[in-house]
Design a protein around this motif. Sequence first.
Motif, PDB file in Angstrom:
ATOM      1  N   VAL A   1      42.121  32.998  46.332  1.00 43.33           N
ATOM      2  CA  VAL A   1      40.932  33.448  47.045  1.00 43.33           C
ATOM      3  C   VAL A   1      40.201  34.517  46.239  1.00 43.33           C
ATOM      4  O   VAL A   1      38.973  34.554  46.207  1.00 43.33           O
ATOM      5  CB  VAL A   1      41.318  33.966  48.451  1.00 43.33           C
ATOM      6  CG1 VAL A   1      40.128  34.553  49.168  1.00 43.33           C
ATOM      7  CG2 VAL A   1      41.929  32.850  49.276  1.00 43.33           C
ATOM      8  N   GLY A   2      40.934  35.366  45.567  1.00 42.24           N
ATOM      9  CA  GLY A   2      40.310  36.446  44.800  1.00 42.24           C
ATOM     10  C   GLY A   2      39.462  35.958  43.646  1.00 42.24           C
ATOM     11  O   GLY A   2      38.465  36.580  43.292  1.00 42.24           O
ATOM     12  N   PHE A   3      39.835  34.834  43.056  1.00 45.07           N
ATOM     13  CA  PHE A   3      39.071  34.278  41.933  1.00 45.07           C
ATOM     14  C   PHE A   3      38.190  33.108  42.368  1.00 45.07           C
ATOM     15  O   PHE A   3      37.744  32.322  41.543  1.00 45.07           O
ATOM     16  CB  PHE A   3      40.002  33.840  40.807  1.00 45.07           C
ATOM     17  CG  PHE A   3      40.701  34.989  40.141  1.00 45.07           C
ATOM     18  CD1 PHE A   3      39.981  35.967  39.486  1.00 45.07           C
ATOM     19  CD2 PHE A   3      42.077  35.095  40.177  1.00 45.07           C
ATOM     20  CE1 PHE A   3      40.617  37.040  38.867  1.00 45.07           C
ATOM     21  CE2 PHE A   3      42.726  36.153  39.564  1.00 45.07           C
ATOM     22  CZ  PHE A   3      41.995  37.123  38.909  1.00 45.07           C
ATOM     23  N   SER A   4      37.936  33.002  43.650  1.00 45.77           N
ATOM     24  CA  SER A   4      37.113  31.914  44.180  1.00 45.77           C
ATOM     25  C   SER A   4      35.674  32.053  43.696  1.00 45.77           C
ATOM     26  O   SER A   4      35.150  33.156  43.533  1.00 45.77           O
ATOM     27  CB  SER A   4      37.142  31.934  45.702  1.00 45.77           C
ATOM     28  OG  SER A   4      36.263  30.972  46.229  1.00 45.77           O
ATOM     29  N   HIS A   5      35.011  30.934  43.467  1.00 45.57           N
ATOM     30  CA  HIS A   5      33.620  30.946  43.036  1.00 45.57           C
ATOM     31  C   HIS A   5      32.669  31.026  44.219  1.00 45.57           C
ATOM     32  O   HIS A   5      31.471  31.221  44.024  1.00 45.57           O
ATOM     33  CB  HIS A   5      33.313  29.716  42.191  1.00 45.57           C
ATOM     34  CG  HIS A   5      34.062  29.713  40.895  1.00 45.57           C
ATOM     35  ND1 HIS A   5      33.768  30.573  39.871  1.00 45.57           N
ATOM     36  CD2 HIS A   5      35.113  28.976  40.471  1.00 45.57           C
ATOM     37  CE1 HIS A   5      34.590  30.360  38.864  1.00 45.57           C
ATOM     38  NE2 HIS A   5      35.422  29.396  39.205  1.00 45.57           N
TER      39      HIS A   5
ATOM     40  N   CYS B   1      41.712  45.694  41.823  1.00 49.33           N
ATOM     41  CA  CYS B   1      41.187  44.362  41.545  1.00 49.33           C
ATOM     42  C   CYS B   1      40.220  44.364  40.365  1.00 49.33           C
ATOM     43  O   CYS B   1      39.784  43.316  39.936  1.00 49.33           O
ATOM     44  CB  CYS B   1      40.513  43.767  42.778  1.00 49.33           C
ATOM     45  SG  CYS B   1      39.187  44.748  43.429  1.00 49.33           S
TER      46      CYS B   1
ATOM     47  N   HIS C   1      35.090  35.228  48.049  1.00 47.32           N
ATOM     48  CA  HIS C   1      35.473  36.238  47.063  1.00 47.32           C
ATOM     49  C   HIS C   1      35.227  37.653  47.592  1.00 47.32           C
ATOM     50  O   HIS C   1      36.069  38.536  47.440  1.00 47.32           O
ATOM     51  CB  HIS C   1      34.702  36.036  45.761  1.00 47.32           C
ATOM     52  CG  HIS C   1      34.953  37.134  44.768  1.00 47.32           C
ATOM     53  ND1 HIS C   1      36.078  37.172  43.989  1.00 47.32           N
ATOM     54  CD2 HIS C   1      34.238  38.245  44.470  1.00 47.32           C
ATOM     55  CE1 HIS C   1      36.039  38.263  43.241  1.00 47.32           C
ATOM     56  NE2 HIS C   1      34.941  38.936  43.507  1.00 47.32           N
ATOM     57  N   ASN C   2      34.074  37.866  48.214  1.00 43.43           N
ATOM     58  CA  ASN C   2      33.755  39.200  48.725  1.00 43.43           C
ATOM     59  C   ASN C   2      34.696  39.621  49.842  1.00 43.43           C
ATOM     60  O   ASN C   2      35.079  40.792  49.924  1.00 43.43           O
ATOM     61  CB  ASN C   2      32.301  39.256  49.183  1.00 43.43           C
ATOM     62  CG  ASN C   2      31.342  39.220  48.024  1.00 43.43           C
ATOM     63  OD1 ASN C   2      31.703  39.544  46.897  1.00 43.43           O
ATOM     64  ND2 ASN C   2      30.122  38.805  48.291  1.00 43.43           N
TER      65      ASN C   2
ATOM     66  N   TYR D   1      45.350  35.532  44.312  1.00 49.64           N
ATOM     67  CA  TYR D   1      44.755  34.916  43.134  1.00 49.64           C
ATOM     68  C   TYR D   1      43.777  33.787  43.471  1.00 49.64           C
ATOM     69  O   TYR D   1      42.673  33.742  42.929  1.00 49.64           O
ATOM     70  CB  TYR D   1      45.852  34.399  42.198  1.00 49.64           C
ATOM     71  CG  TYR D   1      46.693  35.517  41.656  1.00 49.64           C
ATOM     72  CD1 TYR D   1      46.175  36.407  40.727  1.00 49.64           C
ATOM     73  CD2 TYR D   1      47.990  35.706  42.100  1.00 49.64           C
ATOM     74  CE1 TYR D   1      46.929  37.457  40.244  1.00 49.64           C
ATOM     75  CE2 TYR D   1      48.765  36.756  41.618  1.00 49.64           C
ATOM     76  CZ  TYR D   1      48.232  37.623  40.693  1.00 49.64           C
ATOM     77  OH  TYR D   1      48.978  38.646  40.226  1.00 49.64           O
TER      78      TYR D   1
ATOM     79  N   HIS E   1      37.833  40.567  48.121  1.00 49.51           N
ATOM     80  CA  HIS E   1      37.588  41.795  47.383  1.00 49.51           C
ATOM     81  C   HIS E   1      37.639  43.014  48.301  1.00 49.51           C
ATOM     82  O   HIS E   1      38.292  44.015  48.008  1.00 49.51           O
ATOM     83  CB  HIS E   1      36.219  41.690  46.700  1.00 49.51           C
ATOM     84  CG  HIS E   1      35.921  42.805  45.772  1.00 49.51           C
ATOM     85  ND1 HIS E   1      35.070  43.823  46.094  1.00 49.51           N
ATOM     86  CD2 HIS E   1      36.361  43.057  44.519  1.00 49.51           C
ATOM     87  CE1 HIS E   1      35.000  44.660  45.075  1.00 49.51           C
ATOM     88  NE2 HIS E   1      35.760  44.223  44.114  1.00 49.51           N
TER      89      HIS E   1
ATOM     90  N   MET F   1      31.035  33.011  46.859  1.00 48.38           N
ATOM     91  CA  MET F   1      30.827  34.453  46.995  1.00 48.38           C
ATOM     92  C   MET F   1      31.299  35.029  48.338  1.00 48.38           C
ATOM     93  O   MET F   1      31.923  36.092  48.339  1.00 48.38           O
ATOM     94  CB  MET F   1      29.364  34.811  46.724  1.00 48.38           C
ATOM     95  CG  MET F   1      28.989  34.679  45.246  1.00 48.38           C
ATOM     96  SD  MET F   1      30.160  35.460  44.097  1.00 48.38           S
ATOM     97  CE  MET F   1      29.882  37.164  44.452  1.00 48.38           C
TER      98      MET F   1
END
Length: 64
Positions: free
Chosen positions: A40-44, A63, A49-50, A38, A53, A46
């Motif tokens: 790292v996955g919703f990090s702003h 996801c 996040h990538n 959560y 992802h 990029m």
Amino acid sequence: MQNQQSNPARSAQTRPTAISSEIVQLAGAALIGAFVVYGVGFSHLMPVHNAAHDTRHSATFPCH
């Protein structure tokens, strides 16, 4: 020659410590896992996040 016998009272004292250690380890692993999924996955950011992802896709974790 010494006779080595197990001491049941000593074993009973160390068992609760082992159980509480396992609980702490499981809780720590759950917190790290939740942060990775959560936090790292919703990090702003990029790149962060990538990376999360792509890792979720490689582990077949849905996801989106």
